[in-house]
Design an enzyme around this catalytic site. Structure first.
Site, PDB file in Angstrom:
ATOM      1  N   ASP A 157       0.868  -1.176   0.000  1.00  0.00           N
ATOM      2  CA  ASP A 157       0.000   0.000   0.000  1.00  0.00           C
ATOM      3  C   ASP A 157       0.904   1.225   0.000  1.00  0.00           C
ATOM      4  O   ASP A 157       1.761   1.364   0.894  1.00  0.00           O
ATOM      5  CB  ASP A 157      -0.906  -0.002   1.232  1.00  0.00           C
ATOM      6  CG  ASP A 157      -1.841   1.201   1.253  1.00  0.00           C
ATOM      7  OD1 ASP A 157      -2.464   1.494   0.216  1.00  0.00           O
ATOM      8  OD2 ASP A 157      -1.947   1.860   2.309  1.00  0.00           O
ATOM      9  N   GLU A 195      -1.534  -1.463  -5.846  1.00  0.00           N
ATOM     10  CA  GLU A 195      -2.675  -0.742  -6.421  1.00  0.00           C
ATOM     11  C   GLU A 195      -2.297  -0.024  -7.707  1.00  0.00           C
ATOM     12  O   GLU A 195      -1.195   0.517  -7.821  1.00  0.00           O
ATOM     13  CB  GLU A 195      -3.203   0.300  -5.411  1.00  0.00           C
ATOM     14  CG  GLU A 195      -4.204  -0.243  -4.433  1.00  0.00           C
ATOM     15  CD  GLU A 195      -4.789   0.855  -3.562  1.00  0.00           C
ATOM     16  OE1 GLU A 195      -6.012   1.060  -3.583  1.00  0.00           O
ATOM     17  OE2 GLU A 195      -4.009   1.507  -2.840  1.00  0.00           O
ATOM     18  N   CYS A 248     -12.228  -5.538   5.927  1.00  0.00           N
ATOM     19  CA  CYS A 248     -11.499  -6.206   7.018  1.00  0.00           C
ATOM     20  C   CYS A 248     -10.721  -7.376   6.420  1.00  0.00           C
ATOM     21  O   CYS A 248     -11.300  -8.252   5.772  1.00  0.00           O
ATOM     22  CB  CYS A 248     -12.474  -6.699   8.082  1.00  0.00           C
ATOM     23  SG  CYS A 248     -11.694  -7.721   9.356  1.00  0.00           S
ATOM     24  N   CYS A 300     -13.057  -3.577  13.408  1.00  0.00           N
ATOM     25  CA  CYS A 300     -14.075  -4.222  12.561  1.00  0.00           C
ATOM     26  C   CYS A 300     -15.316  -4.520  13.413  1.00  0.00           C
ATOM     27  O   CYS A 300     -15.214  -5.233  14.429  1.00  0.00           O
ATOM     28  CB  CYS A 300     -13.521  -5.509  11.953  1.00  0.00           C
ATOM     29  SG  CYS A 300     -14.761  -6.432  10.998  1.00  0.00           S
ATOM     30  N   CYS A 330     -15.951  -8.679  13.393  1.00  0.00           N
ATOM     31  CA  CYS A 330     -15.116  -9.642  14.139  1.00  0.00           C
ATOM     32  C   CYS A 330     -14.371  -9.018  15.313  1.00  0.00           C
ATOM     33  O   CYS A 330     -13.726  -9.726  16.091  1.00  0.00           O
ATOM     34  CB  CYS A 330     -14.137 -10.341  13.206  1.00  0.00           C
ATOM     35  SG  CYS A 330     -12.928  -9.226  12.444  1.00  0.00           S
ATOM     36  N   ASP A 332      -3.281   1.206   7.220  1.00  0.00           N
ATOM     37  CA  ASP A 332      -2.387   0.973   6.085  1.00  0.00           C
ATOM     38  C   ASP A 332      -1.982  -0.490   5.957  1.00  0.00           C
ATOM     39  O   ASP A 332      -1.929  -1.044   4.855  1.00  0.00           O
ATOM     40  CB  ASP A 332      -1.145   1.862   6.210  1.00  0.00           C
ATOM     41  CG  ASP A 332      -1.489   3.345   6.152  1.00  0.00           C
ATOM     42  OD1 ASP A 332      -2.439   3.693   5.439  1.00  0.00           O
ATOM     43  OD2 ASP A 332      -0.803   4.149   6.812  1.00  0.00           O
TER      44      ASP A 332
END
Length: 379
Positions: free
Chosen positions: A185, A279, A332, A351, A354, A361
């Site tokens: 990322d 990405e 998540c 999350c 969960c 990041d």
């Protein structure tokens, strides 16, 4: 496996060789602009442009004309290469890959020309490099040149330094397989966040030099205004030219630092991982955000991805680009729950499905890896 690889060196021409380099750059620029004008006029009159072979024939005639006999004094291959660049520019324009070719200016920051290897006209002996029409020239041989030299590009930077880039056909051996895959990322605070949990700091090379750059730029502006008051042309204003070169050296230092950082990081990642998922960012679109444009330009994401891509091709690794629309920060990585868009100031989140606490990041890099591997299985 034979691949093309470029070796870049600084060259140290004497005064006569410097004049020859300047003359060749000027002639190559003239040929490019001359035939760009003719190409445009022909298209407007007939609805069809020229071709490389037509321009090449016209160039031969141009060299015989009295007003342009000086074109014979420089490397003929450099002039032909200039025509090839023009033809390539039009080809990419008609494929809608680039804008319409533009005229070259002597005021451009970087001036260069390209020549090709034919009958040993480009050769190396010790710390001497042989170039067409220039002869043997001293260069900083920082590493050995491997493979067969295909062509050479001679470049003159705003700082006054001259460089040569030798494109060679090299037998490159792939790196050993590690069996590892990684997601990356890209960010501004941290340059690269890996799915392994490692973060590589953004060195902020421009920001580190920002204060000094601004000071030298102000000095340049004052000398520019003084030259105008004195009624001098900028090329004859010595103080302005000295300051211009000093400012250019600072910009060049920043560029070299960034290039070195990107090369080392990309090589490290390629060595340690077989599959790299990253990405496919729309960098130009992101630069429209004026608050982040300078920071985005400084980190050079596009250059980093480009280096990863060609090094993966060299060394038998694979780069998978994940769609820019993939919501990597919203999913998540543990349970796959889509939690919705979050503002940039939220760097960690829990999350609701969960209950796991995520570093924004690191979680994004893991989901990028998961999506990349999933798309690889579908192929």
């Amino acid at each position: 496996m034979f691949k093309y690889k470029t070796y870049r060196y600084r060259i140290y021409p004497n005064k006569k060789q410097q004049q020859s380099i300047n003359q060749t750059i000027g002639c190559a620029r003239f040929v490019f602009n001359h035939f760009l004008h003719q190409w445009t006029e022909t298209y407007q009159e007939t609805g069809k442009g020229l071709s490389y072979s037509t321009c090449s024939s016209l160039l031969t005639r141009l060299k015989k004309e009295t007003e342009t006999l000086w074109l014979k004094e420089v490397d003929s291959i450099a002039l032909q290469s200039s025509l090839e660049h023009l033809a390539d520019g039009f080809e990419r324009f008609f494929k809608k890959q680039t804008k319409y070719p533009r005229f070259k200016s002597k005021k451009n920051l970087v001036q260069s020309y390209t020549t090709k290897q034919t009958n040993g006209n480009i050769a190396i002996s010790g710390n001497q490099l042989k170039l067409p029409k220039i002869g043997w020239i001293r260069f900083a041989k920082s590493r050995e040149v491997a493979g067969r030299i295909v062509r050479a590009a001679i470049r003159k930077n705003p700082s006054g330094k001259c460089f040569v880039s030798l494109l060679c056909e090299v037998d490159i051996h792939p790196f050993h397989k590690t069996g590892s895959a990684v997601g990356i990322d890209l960010g501004i605070t941290d340059f690269a966040i890996l799915s392994t949990g490692k973060k590589r700091d953004n060195q902020r090379f421009t920001a580190q030099m920002d204060k000094k750059l601004k000071r030298e730029q102000r000095k340049l502006s004052r000398k520019y205004e003084q030259a105008k008051k004195d009624g001098k042309e900028l090329w004859e204003a010595k103080n302005y030219q000295k300051q211009k070169q000093k400012t250019a050296k600072l910009h060049e230092k920043v560029a070299n630092q960034r290039e070195d950082f990107l090369n080392k990081l990309s090589t490290e990642i390629i060595k340690n991982h077989d599959i790299i998922c990253i990405e496919d960012l729309n960098v130009q679109g992101m630069k429209r955000n004026h608050k982040l444009a300078k920071s985005i330009s400084d980190v050079s994401w596009s250059a980093f991805v480009q280096k990863l891509t060609y090094k993966a091709d060299w060394y038998g690794k694979k780069v998978i680009k994940v769609s820019r629309w993939f919501p990597s920060s919203q999913i998540c990585s543990a349970c796959g729950h889509l939690d919705g868009k979050k503002p940039l100031n939220i760097r960690a989140w829990v999350c609701p499905e969960c209950g796991i606490l995520h570093d924004r990041d690191i979680n994004a890099s893991i989901t990028i890896l998961q999506e990349g591997l999933r798309s690889l299985q579908l192929v």
